[in-house]
Design a protein around this motif. Sequence first.
Motif, short mmCIF file in Angstrom:
data_model
loop_
_atom_site.label_atom_id
_atom_site.label_comp_id
_atom_site.label_asym_id
_atom_site.label_seq_id
_atom_site.Cartn_x
_atom_site.Cartn_y
_atom_site.Cartn_z
N ASP D 74 0.82 -1.21 0.00
CA ASP D 74 0.00 0.00 0.00
C ASP D 74 0.86 1.28 0.00
OD1 ASP D 74 0.88 -0.06 2.58
OD2 ASP D 74 -1.05 0.45 3.47
N ARG D 75 2.17 1.11 -0.15
CA ARG D 75 3.10 2.25 -0.27
C ARG D 75 3.76 2.13 -1.63
NH1 ARG D 75 2.42 5.67 4.22
NH2 ARG D 75 1.36 4.34 5.71
N ILE D 76 3.44 3.03 -2.55
CA ILE D 76 3.89 2.89 -3.93
C ILE D 76 4.54 4.17 -4.45
CG2 ILE D 76 3.10 2.48 -6.30
CD1 ILE D 76 0.92 0.66 -5.04
N LEU D 77 5.76 4.02 -4.96
CA LEU D 77 6.50 5.13 -5.56
C LEU D 77 6.55 4.92 -7.07
CD1 LEU D 77 8.48 7.58 -5.32
CD2 LEU D 77 10.31 5.91 -5.05
N ILE D 78 6.24 5.98 -7.84
CA ILE D 78 6.29 5.87 -9.30
C ILE D 78 7.28 6.90 -9.85
CG2 ILE D 78 4.95 6.03 -11.44
CD1 ILE D 78 2.45 5.34 -9.81
N THR D 79 8.29 6.44 -10.60
CA THR D 79 9.17 7.40 -11.29
C THR D 79 8.54 7.68 -12.66
OG1 THR D 79 10.60 5.74 -12.30
CG2 THR D 79 11.20 6.49 -10.09
N HIS D 80 8.51 8.95 -13.03
CA HIS D 80 7.67 9.37 -14.15
C HIS D 80 8.25 10.64 -14.76
CE1 HIS D 80 3.92 10.56 -16.19
NE2 HIS D 80 3.36 9.42 -15.82
N GLY D 81 8.11 10.82 -16.07
CA GLY D 81 8.49 12.09 -16.69
C GLY D 81 7.67 13.22 -16.09
N LYS D 99 -4.34 3.44 -0.66
CA LYS D 99 -2.90 3.34 -0.86
C LYS D 99 -2.27 4.73 -0.86
CE LYS D 99 -3.19 -0.98 -3.37
NZ LYS D 99 -2.51 -1.92 -4.26
N THR D 100 -1.01 4.78 -0.48
CA THR D 100 -0.24 6.01 -0.58
C THR D 100 0.65 5.90 -1.82
OG1 THR D 100 -0.20 6.30 1.81
CG2 THR D 100 1.47 7.49 0.55
N VAL D 101 0.36 6.73 -2.81
CA VAL D 101 1.11 6.68 -4.07
C VAL D 101 1.82 8.01 -4.28
CG1 VAL D 101 0.98 6.31 -6.56
CG2 VAL D 101 -0.64 5.14 -5.04
N VAL D 102 3.13 7.98 -4.46
CA VAL D 102 3.90 9.21 -4.69
C VAL D 102 4.59 9.12 -6.05
CG1 VAL D 102 5.80 10.66 -3.88
CG2 VAL D 102 4.28 9.58 -2.23
N LEU D 103 4.34 10.13 -6.91
CA LEU D 103 5.03 10.19 -8.20
C LEU D 103 6.18 11.17 -8.09
CD1 LEU D 103 1.68 10.05 -8.92
CD2 LEU D 103 2.68 9.73 -11.19
N VAL D 128 6.50 8.71 0.83
CA VAL D 128 5.65 7.53 0.65
C VAL D 128 5.56 6.70 1.93
CG1 VAL D 128 7.20 5.70 -0.19
CG2 VAL D 128 4.94 5.96 -1.21
N GLN D 129 6.55 6.81 2.79
CA GLN D 129 6.53 6.07 4.06
C GLN D 129 5.67 6.75 5.13
OE1 GLN D 129 10.53 4.44 5.43
NE2 GLN D 129 11.23 5.68 3.72
N THR D 130 5.48 8.07 4.97
CA THR D 130 4.88 8.81 6.08
C THR D 130 3.49 9.39 5.80
OG1 THR D 130 6.11 10.74 5.30
CG2 THR D 130 7.08 9.49 7.12
N LEU D 131 3.16 9.62 4.53
CA LEU D 131 1.90 10.29 4.23
C LEU D 131 0.71 9.34 4.30
CD1 LEU D 131 3.01 12.62 1.30
CD2 LEU D 131 2.30 13.32 3.59
N PRO D 132 -0.47 9.87 4.65
CA PRO D 132 -1.69 9.04 4.66
C PRO D 132 -2.07 8.63 3.22
CG PRO D 132 -2.21 11.35 5.07
CD PRO D 132 -0.71 11.25 5.07
N HIS D 133 -2.98 7.72 3.12
CA HIS D 133 -3.41 7.26 1.79
C HIS D 133 -3.80 8.44 0.91
CE1 HIS D 133 -4.44 3.05 3.59
NE2 HIS D 133 -3.15 3.25 3.44
N GLY D 134 -3.48 8.33 -0.36
CA GLY D 134 -3.76 9.42 -1.29
C GLY D 134 -2.76 9.37 -2.43
#
Lengths: 162, 162, 162, 162
Positions: D74-81, D99-103, D128-134
Amino acid sequence: MIVRIFVTGGTFDKEYNELAGKLFFKDTHVTEMLKLGRCKLNVDIRTLMMVDSSTMADSDREIILQNVMKAKEDRILITHGTDTMVATAKVLAKGVKGKTVVLTGAMVPYTFGSSDGLFNLGAALAFVQTLPHGIYISMNGRCFTWDNVKKNRATGEFHQIK
Amino acid sequence: MIVRIFVTGGTFDKEYNELAGKLFFKDTHVTEMLKLGRCKLNVDIRTLMMVDSSTMADSDREIILQNVMKAKEDRILITHGTDTMVATAKVLAKGVKGKTVVLTGAMVPYTFGSSDGLFNLGAALAFVQTLPHGIYISMNGRCFTWDNVKKNRATGEFHQIK
Amino acid sequence: MIVRIFVTGGTFDKEYNELAGKLFFKDTHVTEMLKLGRCKLNVDIRTLMMVDSSTMADSDREIILQNVMKAKEDRILITHGTDTMVATAKVLAKGVKGKTVVLTGAMVPYTFGSSDGLFNLGAALAFVQTLPHGIYISMNGRCFTWDNVKKNRATGEFHQIK
Amino acid sequence: MIVRIFVTGGTFDKEYNELAGKLFFKDTHVTEMLKLGRCKLNVDIRTLMMVDSSTMADSDREIILQNVMKAKEDRILITHGTDTMVATAKVLAKGVKGKTVVLTGAMVPYTFGSSDGLFNLGAALAFVQTLPHGIYISMNGRCFTWDNVKKNRATGEFHQIK
């Protein structure tokens, strides 16, 4: 033409030990630097020692001299600490005949990213291919004969004496 | 001895435009590279143009030729894109007499951190100080006469023809 | 939100003195690192000291504590040598209330080109913005509370104790 | 805690093709960057695509969405242009719950030596480790919610809309 490269250590090849927070020697970076320079010259590399030139003993200089004399190539590049590079050049000058020997080094380790090492290696390799027999020091984009060069310890630069 | 350096662009001096995501030219990095190499050689740098050598016109080569001919120095280094470096060397060979001219370049921009540029610049500066009059290309740690060199486009390396 | 950054030295900010061949402190690189990271966060940077954390005295920790307590910001990042980072965190934990304080450092100097410093600075700045009040250490991509962290000197990594 | 990392390309992972003189994609550098950052976080990396985000199609965003939804973490990091990072965040916001998703991305390729990538990766991993779902975008040392962020194309920076 084959250029023989003898590695003796010096700042050129120092690395940072991140656990001890100190500089140390591991392996030479000359091969990696030649690759970065896309160097297609025929070279043969031998590591004779990995020392700070300020701690280099007479016996170390003797090892360098013997290896230069025994090398079948007559074009020889030596990577060396800058502190006593001139002293080693003098020892070589007394014993070596019929060969072009160029000593070079660096003020900043290659691994630190902003080193003069790659520039110096390129220059030294060019000098060793073109200069007549003799013992030379290549630093600061220039080439000095062994008997007319001095390191200015305040600036870190090499100068002519005369 | 004063070495005249003419800058014409090429990969050597390309930078990354982070807004457009494209490579472009701004100013030359030769001065900065010489500083990194602790170069204490007496040099005089002029930027003639900042172009990709693949887009270099005959009129551009004429500008380079005129500047080389008019330079009062007889030791001249030219930074140049690798794609048509040989073509420019040929133009220079027809017009220049009594000077040592060395062309060099890079496969990777200096600003990218893992460039062959610093190595090539060091080598070219050494060759230009030591070689007899003539037109040369210095790449891959080697030096070629203008009429015996070819770029292999598949490998990016320069070779002798004969 | 304004983040207060206190600089205390550590490997983070070490530089190489090319004349002496030794590591030393000059100015902090934090401003330059934030620029490289295109950081647009509102930060206010103060250098409290520039020391190896292994030589940090109780009086130095007192200076850090006083500055953290007096700071009007409640989000505080401290750059610190890794050797005694945990000891400083303990001192802060005893005196600081109502603030989020994150200590971070590096295993390799930023100036050496292959440093973990930029990664650690990015992570610490993110943690200091998001974590509840408390004293934390941010290393190895993780964040530890001050009373549950230990540096493994053999590996250079930080671990939970419990 | 395991952080899932999805790689989609972007400037982050661009490299320089020295034969063509053009930027291109090969493999992701995320693993190498985590190693440089001495990251000891438990991560699981998957490369979904290697594209410029300006060329990203709706079907590409659908692939990203499906992978985020199916991931057990539920902790997801996306590398993106960076060009269309906001558009992808909007697609994710419509489909992803719990889930907590950070781009994150970069303005300069990691391989160029002076990239913001390492800083951004450190910050994004911390967020991504600390923020609430979003669904969030982490750039410029800051973190934005998906519905309150905009890239300023003139400066390359991300801003709040409101």
